[in-house]
Write a protein that holds these residues in place. Structure first.
Motif, PDB file in Angstrom:
ATOM      1  N   GLU A 152      15.803  17.076  24.118  1.00 18.77           N
ATOM      2  CA  GLU A 152      15.513  18.249  25.013  1.00 18.77           C
ATOM      3  C   GLU A 152      14.148  18.034  25.505  1.00 18.77           C
ATOM      4  O   GLU A 152      14.034  18.679  26.502  1.00 18.77           O
ATOM      5  CB  GLU A 152      15.094  19.328  23.678  1.00 18.77           C
ATOM      6  N   ALA A 153      13.460  17.007  25.248  1.00 18.14           N
ATOM      7  CA  ALA A 153      12.106  16.674  25.966  1.00 18.14           C
ATOM      8  C   ALA A 153      12.371  16.226  27.325  1.00 18.14           C
ATOM      9  O   ALA A 153      11.298  16.097  28.183  1.00 18.14           O
ATOM     10  CB  ALA A 153      11.320  15.555  25.281  1.00 18.14           C
ATOM     11  N   LEU A 154      13.598  16.040  27.538  1.00 17.28           N
ATOM     12  CA  LEU A 154      13.782  15.640  29.322  1.00 17.28           C
ATOM     13  C   LEU A 154      13.613  16.811  30.081  1.00 17.28           C
ATOM     14  O   LEU A 154      13.408  16.737  31.286  1.00 17.28           O
ATOM     15  CB  LEU A 154      15.290  15.241  29.140  1.00 17.28           C
ATOM     16  N   LEU A 155      13.600  17.930  29.344  1.00 11.38           N
ATOM     17  CA  LEU A 155      13.366  19.300  30.143  1.00 11.38           C
ATOM     18  C   LEU A 155      11.861  19.881  30.384  1.00 11.38           C
ATOM     19  O   LEU A 155      11.661  20.770  30.457  1.00 11.38           O
ATOM     20  CB  LEU A 155      14.183  20.528  29.551  1.00 11.38           C
ATOM     21  N   THR A 156      11.128  18.917  29.817  1.00 12.68           N
ATOM     22  CA  THR A 156       9.541  19.078  29.838  1.00 12.68           C
ATOM     23  C   THR A 156       9.101  19.839  31.383  1.00 12.68           C
ATOM     24  O   THR A 156       8.287  20.553  31.065  1.00 12.68           O
ATOM     25  CB  THR A 156       8.769  17.813  29.624  1.00 12.68           C
ATOM     26  N   PRO A 157       9.763  19.204  32.377  1.00 13.63           N
ATOM     27  CA  PRO A 157       9.392  19.915  33.845  1.00 13.63           C
ATOM     28  C   PRO A 157       9.278  21.275  33.650  1.00 13.63           C
ATOM     29  O   PRO A 157       8.685  22.127  34.207  1.00 13.63           O
ATOM     30  CB  PRO A 157      10.097  19.211  34.757  1.00 13.63           C
ATOM     31  N   PHE A 158      10.397  21.942  33.276  1.00 12.74           N
ATOM     32  CA  PHE A 158      10.457  23.318  33.208  1.00 12.74           C
ATOM     33  C   PHE A 158       9.254  24.047  32.196  1.00 12.74           C
ATOM     34  O   PHE A 158       8.785  25.169  32.675  1.00 12.74           O
ATOM     35  CB  PHE A 158      11.979  23.910  32.593  1.00 12.74           C
ATOM     36  N   GLU A 159       8.878  23.553  31.166  1.00 20.36           N
ATOM     37  CA  GLU A 159       8.085  24.046  30.193  1.00 20.36           C
ATOM     38  C   GLU A 159       6.718  23.817  31.115  1.00 20.36           C
ATOM     39  O   GLU A 159       5.809  24.728  30.999  1.00 20.36           O
ATOM     40  CB  GLU A 159       7.893  23.506  28.927  1.00 20.36           C
ATOM     41  N   ARG A 160       6.429  22.821  31.596  1.00 21.55           N
ATOM     42  CA  ARG A 160       5.251  22.518  32.580  1.00 21.55           C
ATOM     43  C   ARG A 160       5.147  23.549  33.726  1.00 21.55           C
ATOM     44  O   ARG A 160       3.961  24.100  33.879  1.00 21.55           O
ATOM     45  CB  ARG A 160       5.510  21.190  33.390  1.00 21.55           C
ATOM     46  N   VAL A 161       6.055  23.886  34.287  1.00 22.44           N
ATOM     47  CA  VAL A 161       5.972  25.020  35.359  1.00 22.44           C
ATOM     48  C   VAL A 161       5.647  26.189  35.003  1.00 22.44           C
ATOM     49  O   VAL A 161       5.043  27.183  35.543  1.00 22.44           O
ATOM     50  CB  VAL A 161       7.374  24.935  36.375  1.00 22.44           C
ATOM     51  N   GLN A 162       6.160  26.592  33.665  1.00 22.11           N
ATOM     52  CA  GLN A 162       6.066  27.989  33.155  1.00 22.11           C
ATOM     53  C   GLN A 162       4.701  28.095  32.688  1.00 22.11           C
ATOM     54  O   GLN A 162       4.292  29.165  33.047  1.00 22.11           O
ATOM     55  CB  GLN A 162       6.860  27.903  31.687  1.00 22.11           C
ATOM     56  N   THR A 163       3.950  27.141  32.135  1.00 22.77           N
ATOM     57  CA  THR A 163       2.694  27.074  31.863  1.00 22.77           C
ATOM     58  C   THR A 163       1.847  27.350  32.975  1.00 22.77           C
ATOM     59  O   THR A 163       1.006  28.282  33.147  1.00 22.77           O
ATOM     60  CB  THR A 163       2.222  25.700  31.295  1.00 22.77           C
ATOM     61  N   LEU A 164       2.038  26.734  34.267  1.00 22.34           N
ATOM     62  CA  LEU A 164       1.202  26.974  35.281  1.00 22.34           C
ATOM     63  C   LEU A 164       1.595  28.302  36.078  1.00 22.34           C
ATOM     64  O   LEU A 164       0.781  29.024  36.486  1.00 22.34           O
ATOM     65  CB  LEU A 164       1.580  25.984  36.480  1.00 22.34           C
ATOM     66  N   LEU A 165       2.656  29.146  35.895  1.00 20.73           N
ATOM     67  CA  LEU A 165       3.036  30.006  36.408  1.00 20.73           C
ATOM     68  C   LEU A 165       2.210  31.460  35.751  1.00 20.73           C
ATOM     69  O   LEU A 165       1.896  32.340  36.085  1.00 20.73           O
ATOM     70  CB  LEU A 165       4.572  30.452  36.592  1.00 20.73           C
ATOM     71  N   GLN A 166       2.212  31.285  34.235  1.00 24.64           N
ATOM     72  CA  GLN A 166       1.799  32.222  33.387  1.00 24.64           C
ATOM     73  C   GLN A 166       0.094  31.964  33.558  1.00 24.64           C
ATOM     74  O   GLN A 166      -0.523  33.255  32.939  1.00 24.64           O
ATOM     75  CB  GLN A 166       2.131  31.882  31.980  1.00 24.64           C
ATOM     76  N   ASP A 167      -0.438  31.098  34.248  1.00 31.39           N
ATOM     77  CA  ASP A 167      -2.080  30.895  33.958  1.00 31.39           C
ATOM     78  C   ASP A 167      -2.545  31.805  35.322  1.00 31.39           C
ATOM     79  O   ASP A 167      -2.391  31.311  36.427  1.00 31.39           O
ATOM     80  CB  ASP A 167      -2.223  29.355  33.944  1.00 31.39           C
ATOM     81  N   TYR A 168      -3.302  32.709  35.226  1.00 33.06           N
ATOM     82  CA  TYR A 168      -3.581  33.680  36.230  1.00 33.06           C
ATOM     83  C   TYR A 168      -4.623  32.792  37.461  1.00 33.06           C
ATOM     84  O   TYR A 168      -4.641  32.941  38.320  1.00 33.06           O
ATOM     85  CB  TYR A 168      -4.467  34.758  36.020  1.00 33.06           C
ATOM     86  N   LYS A 169      -5.205  31.640  36.807  1.00 36.63           N
ATOM     87  CA  LYS A 169      -5.950  30.652  37.588  1.00 36.63           C
ATOM     88  C   LYS A 169      -5.000  29.876  38.645  1.00 36.63           C
ATOM     89  O   LYS A 169      -5.692  29.602  39.861  1.00 36.63           O
ATOM     90  CB  LYS A 169      -6.619  29.769  36.733  1.00 36.63           C
ATOM     91  N   HIS A 170      -3.976  30.074  38.508  1.00 39.12           N
ATOM     92  CA  HIS A 170      -2.932  29.515  39.541  1.00 39.12           C
ATOM     93  C   HIS A 170      -2.211  30.342  40.530  1.00 39.12           C
ATOM     94  O   HIS A 170      -1.357  30.168  40.985  1.00 39.12           O
ATOM     95  CB  HIS A 170      -1.912  28.394  38.726  1.00 39.12           C
ATOM     96  N   HIS A 171      -2.428  31.692  40.204  1.00 36.54           N
ATOM     97  CA  HIS A 171      -1.598  32.724  40.926  1.00 36.54           C
ATOM     98  C   HIS A 171      -1.729  32.693  42.308  1.00 36.54           C
ATOM     99  O   HIS A 171      -0.827  33.046  42.981  1.00 36.54           O
ATOM    100  CB  HIS A 171      -1.979  34.135  40.284  1.00 36.54           C
ATOM    101  N   ASP A 172      -3.016  32.210  42.829  1.00 37.35           N
ATOM    102  CA  ASP A 172      -3.144  32.186  44.484  1.00 37.35           C
ATOM    103  C   ASP A 172      -2.481  30.724  44.970  1.00 37.35           C
ATOM    104  O   ASP A 172      -2.251  30.593  46.183  1.00 37.35           O
ATOM    105  CB  ASP A 172      -4.680  32.175  44.878  1.00 37.35           C
ATOM    106  N   LYS A 173      -2.050  29.762  43.998  1.00 38.95           N
ATOM    107  CA  LYS A 173      -1.619  28.577  44.596  1.00 38.95           C
ATOM    108  C   LYS A 173      -0.075  28.421  45.009  1.00 38.95           C
ATOM    109  O   LYS A 173       0.468  27.611  45.779  1.00 38.95           O
ATOM    110  CB  LYS A 173      -1.900  27.367  43.475  1.00 38.95           C
ATOM    111  N   PHE A 174       0.671  29.386  43.861  1.00 38.00           N
ATOM    112  CA  PHE A 174       2.096  29.534  44.209  1.00 38.00           C
ATOM    113  C   PHE A 174       2.463  30.758  43.359  1.00 38.00           C
ATOM    114  O   PHE A 174       1.948  31.289  42.822  1.00 38.00           O
ATOM    115  CB  PHE A 174       2.857  28.070  43.699  1.00 38.00           C
TER     116      PHE A 174
END
Length: 317
Positions: A152-174
């Motif tokens: 399952e850990a092969l799918l880490t990139p999806f969990e990685r992107v989810q973290t970035l999208l949920q962090d308001y500090k990155h709202h202006d980046k993507f």
């Protein structure tokens, strides 16, 4: 002549069994004593029987994400910033209803695929290990669960992107999943797998405990006599396990969230990030588990839905 007399004297059920045995022997003789259950037949049987486990796992994850995503978002803010529940909720209110389901695509893609693999690969690895080893069933099933979790850990990139999208500090980046993947591409493949170590530390052991304890816990519940009571028992069993495992591995997820919220820069070790968080939170265990109570309630609901939906669909197929 004597054989014919003996056969006539046999009861009908015994005659039927004898016919099956004789037919089987003829088949063996006609194929030069090669068993009809070849390796190809066994592999085909495994594939056919496990296919429904992948499908049921996928549908269970989809139902769960649709219901629990807003709760997960509050929990995420608490893990990342150490906020109190009311502050995290207030932060989401300020973001507005349009941003409430922002970032749902990665967990939807990741969770549906992850749970499909979790249940499907567990069954496949279990069958494979049973057919190739003579180890005790508890050991083979535990190994199958750990192997499924590691895959399952092969799918880490999806969990990685989810973290970035949920962090308001990155709202202006993507603003969406595609843009987040595009930004990470600049930093190379390794950047997609930032936070892999805590994911591996979480997935394998939690899978082994989940599949190992699911049966015994259900046996302790009152006997189910209808579909509805089976559904309730499966919900309780999944909810209790999810809550227990969610609490047990909560600090690991806190470290994972911190590691994955970073874009570029040094790849810090699990221990180094843990110590940093520990010092930031005044070396208090209660502060490290901030948000754990919400995670507990979310896990009861989330894994209750997953287990009940999975078992319900499995009975239908």
């Amino acid at each position: 002549m004597l054989l014919g007399t003996v056969v006539k004297a046999l009861p009908k059920s015994r005659k039927r069994n004898l016919r099956y045995i004789l037919r089987g022997k003829k088949k063996m003789d006609s194929q030069d004593c090669v068993p009809t259950n070849s390796k190809q037949d066994i592999i085909h049987h495994i594939k056919g029987s496990s296919g429904k486990h992948y499908l049921c796992g996928y549908c269970a994850a989809f139902t769960n994400i649709a219901v629990t995503f807003p709760i997960q978002k509050v929990l995420f803010r608490q893990q990342l910033y150490g906020l109190k529940t009311k502050d995290a909720v207030h932060q989401l209110q300020k973001d507005g209803i349009r941003n409430l389901y922002r970032g749902i695509l990665p967990p939807l893609m990741q969770k549906t695929t992850t749970l499909a693999l979790m249940f499907g690969l567990y069954e496949d690895f279990s069958s494979l290990l049973r057919s190739h080893t003579s180890a005790p069933e508890l050991l083979t099933r535990s190994m199958a669960a750990v192997l499924a979790g590691t895959t399952e850990a092969l799918l880490t990139p999806f969990e990685r992107v989810q973290t970035l999208l949920q962090d308001y500090k990155h709202h202006d980046k993507f603003t969406n999943t595609y843009q987040a993947f595009k930004v990470l591409k600049v930093y190379g493949l390794r950047e997609y797998y930032r936070g892999l170590v805590p994911i591996l530390l979480r997935n394998g052991p939690s899978n082994a405990l989940f599949f190992g304890l699911r049966g015994p816990i259900k046996q302790c519940l009152p006997e189910a006599t209808s579909y509805s009571t089976h559904l309730v028992n499966d919900f309780i069993c999944g909810g209790l396990l999810g809550a227990m495992l969610g609490f047990l591995f909560f600090p690991v997820n806190v470290v994972k969230t911190r590691m994955q919220a970073q874009i570029g820069g040094e790849f810090q070790s699990f221990s180094k990030v843990f110590v940093t968080i520990w010092l930031e939170r005044d070396k208090k265990l209660m502060h490290l588990f901030r948000g754990a109570h919400l995670n507990y309630h979310r896990s009861v609901l989330s894994w209750g839905i997953i287990n009940a939906t999975y078992e319900f669909l499995l009975k239908l197929l």
